[in-house]
Design an enzyme around this catalytic site. Sequence first.
Site, PDB file in Angstrom:
ATOM      1  N   HIS A 161      59.094  21.218  33.018  1.00 54.38           N
ATOM      2  CA  HIS A 161      58.444  21.848  34.168  1.00 54.38           C
ATOM      3  C   HIS A 161      58.568  23.354  33.979  1.00 54.38           C
ATOM      4  CE1 HIS A 161      58.139  22.386  38.812  1.00 54.38           C
ATOM      5  NE2 HIS A 161      56.957  22.385  38.249  1.00 54.38           N
ATOM      6  N   SER A 184      60.274  27.161  42.734  1.00 59.37           N
ATOM      7  CA  SER A 184      59.318  27.894  43.554  1.00 59.37           C
ATOM      8  C   SER A 184      59.930  29.196  44.065  1.00 59.37           C
ATOM      9  CB  SER A 184      58.888  27.022  44.740  1.00 59.37           C
ATOM     10  OG  SER A 184      57.973  27.703  45.569  1.00 59.37           O
ATOM     11  N   ASP A 226      52.435  25.315  34.263  1.00 54.20           N
ATOM     12  CA  ASP A 226      53.257  24.402  35.052  1.00 54.20           C
ATOM     13  C   ASP A 226      53.940  23.287  34.262  1.00 54.20           C
ATOM     14  OD1 ASP A 226      54.315  23.648  37.550  1.00 54.20           O
ATOM     15  OD2 ASP A 226      52.802  22.105  37.782  1.00 54.20           O
ATOM     16  N   ARG A 252      45.947  25.563  48.549  1.00 52.31           N
ATOM     17  CA  ARG A 252      45.919  25.483  47.081  1.00 52.31           C
ATOM     18  C   ARG A 252      44.505  25.654  46.543  1.00 52.31           C
ATOM     19  NH1 ARG A 252      50.746  24.485  43.858  1.00 52.31           N
ATOM     20  NH2 ARG A 252      52.364  23.810  45.330  1.00 52.31           N
TER      21      ARG A 252
END
Length: 534
Positions: free
Chosen positions: A216, A234, A253, A317
């Site tokens: 990730h 985050s 990502d 988003r």
Amino acid sequence: MVSKRDLEKIGLKNIDKIFHNLTYDELVSRELNENEAKMTTLGATTVDTGIYTGRSPKDKYFVRQEPSQEHIAWGDINHSISIEIFNELFDAVKSQLSNQSLFVTDVFVGASEDSRRSIRFISEIAWQSHFVKNMFIRPNSEELENFSPDFTVYNASRVKNNKWREFGLNSDVFVVFNVEENMAIIGGTEYGGEMKKGIFSMMNYWLPLEKKLSMHCSANVGEDGDTALFFGLSGTGKTTLSTDPNRRLIGDDEHGWDDNGIFNFEGGCYAKVIDLDIESEPEIYGAISKRALLENVVIDENGNVDFTDKSKTENTRVSYPIYHIQNHEPTMMGDHPKNIIFLTADAFGVLPPVSKLSTEQAMYYFLSGYTAKVAGTERGVTEPTATFSACFGEAFLPLHPTKYAQLLGEKIRDHGANVYLVNTGWTGGSYGVGRRMSIKDTRACITAILDGSINSSEFETMDIFNLKFPKTLNGVESKILKPVNTWDSKQAYINTVEKLAGMFVENFKKYQNAGDEFDFSKAGPTPRTTTIDQ
């Protein structure tokens, strides 16, 4: 091509039309005609995802069966479900997807041909096909002719599990993975991120069993071909700092690391757009154009987007193909990384702006996955809160975190990667007293790592955390590099260091029972009660 007969074989009945691998224009036309979406003045369509504007992690399940149950780390992250309950839910999914037209989209996950998987999505909603077409790797016409799915997702988002209490589940939402049957089923939620992160979870299952690391993280590559990885939870700056005008973006990502090097899992980006403005994030703003798909934003009657409006959700988003980012790497691949950067927003204000890690420390901080939330996010919270997420993405790890740490350590040793811990959080005191590290200073630290100039620095070792940090660095005031020098009260500093170190030690205890191979507690902080002269 998928035929009605193909779908009938799995139990779908009376299918009207099959919209298989539609073009973007065809998908947008369907979205607008079916009132699923609205057009914005930016050229992108926008949709509402219904009651759920984010993922439902407590509603994610794996079928408990052989042989996958021997590999999955069952617990708070990976919930189990019986094959009997799965079969009943699958019957409900098949019933929902019958007697209507369906959208079928075929994609790849993984830019490396040696590690990729072929994924087929079947859904009842046009924009969900648009979403996966954006997010995953789009096969060319020849690849589509010979396409055979390794894994199929049946997204019946409009069906609910009304027997969830009887089944002992969390709610009427379900996202279930049947590893042995190479399928997943979704019900009760229209949120597109379930499909994206669901496939990420499966790659996190498949690849480590092949001795390949799934990660990730974001990745970019320089003009000389040097690849860099950016891990971070985050709010730590992962997307911002990996977006560099002098380096090509591999992906923002999800990535894999196999014998060929680094490769993006995806063919697109999924960016937060709350409070987005063209000056602070021009590349993301510029990517919101034709083919992009906005989620849960507020628009006026003329189609103008108000990115500051949080009335639907703060998790607004946009998904778009990666080629909407001008400075991207077309192959979505890079060589074995030269530099690996762990980003942490330390709201306690005690970690150095940049530290160089040994391989053992890299595994320790990778397993810790630390960042800190600031005070004031909840009523009565008056000080920073430490957050630990193993491998900087624990929510998506089907296997035990030490499996990923072991692979990371092996690859660091095999390829000689440098590993750094970069604090994008606070300096001069904890949140509320100190100040946020400036983006200028953080970028100077990143630049020094990437151009290698940091290796010319003389290093000092931080007490208690045993982190090596540079005494001088081009573009950064020397005082900032040593956190104790930025605090007014040296005793307050050492007390806070001890407090945070204790949190690290307590969190890491769960890994000390994973075998001697993973007892890297000595690579972490060593708290002790002491004082320091002011």
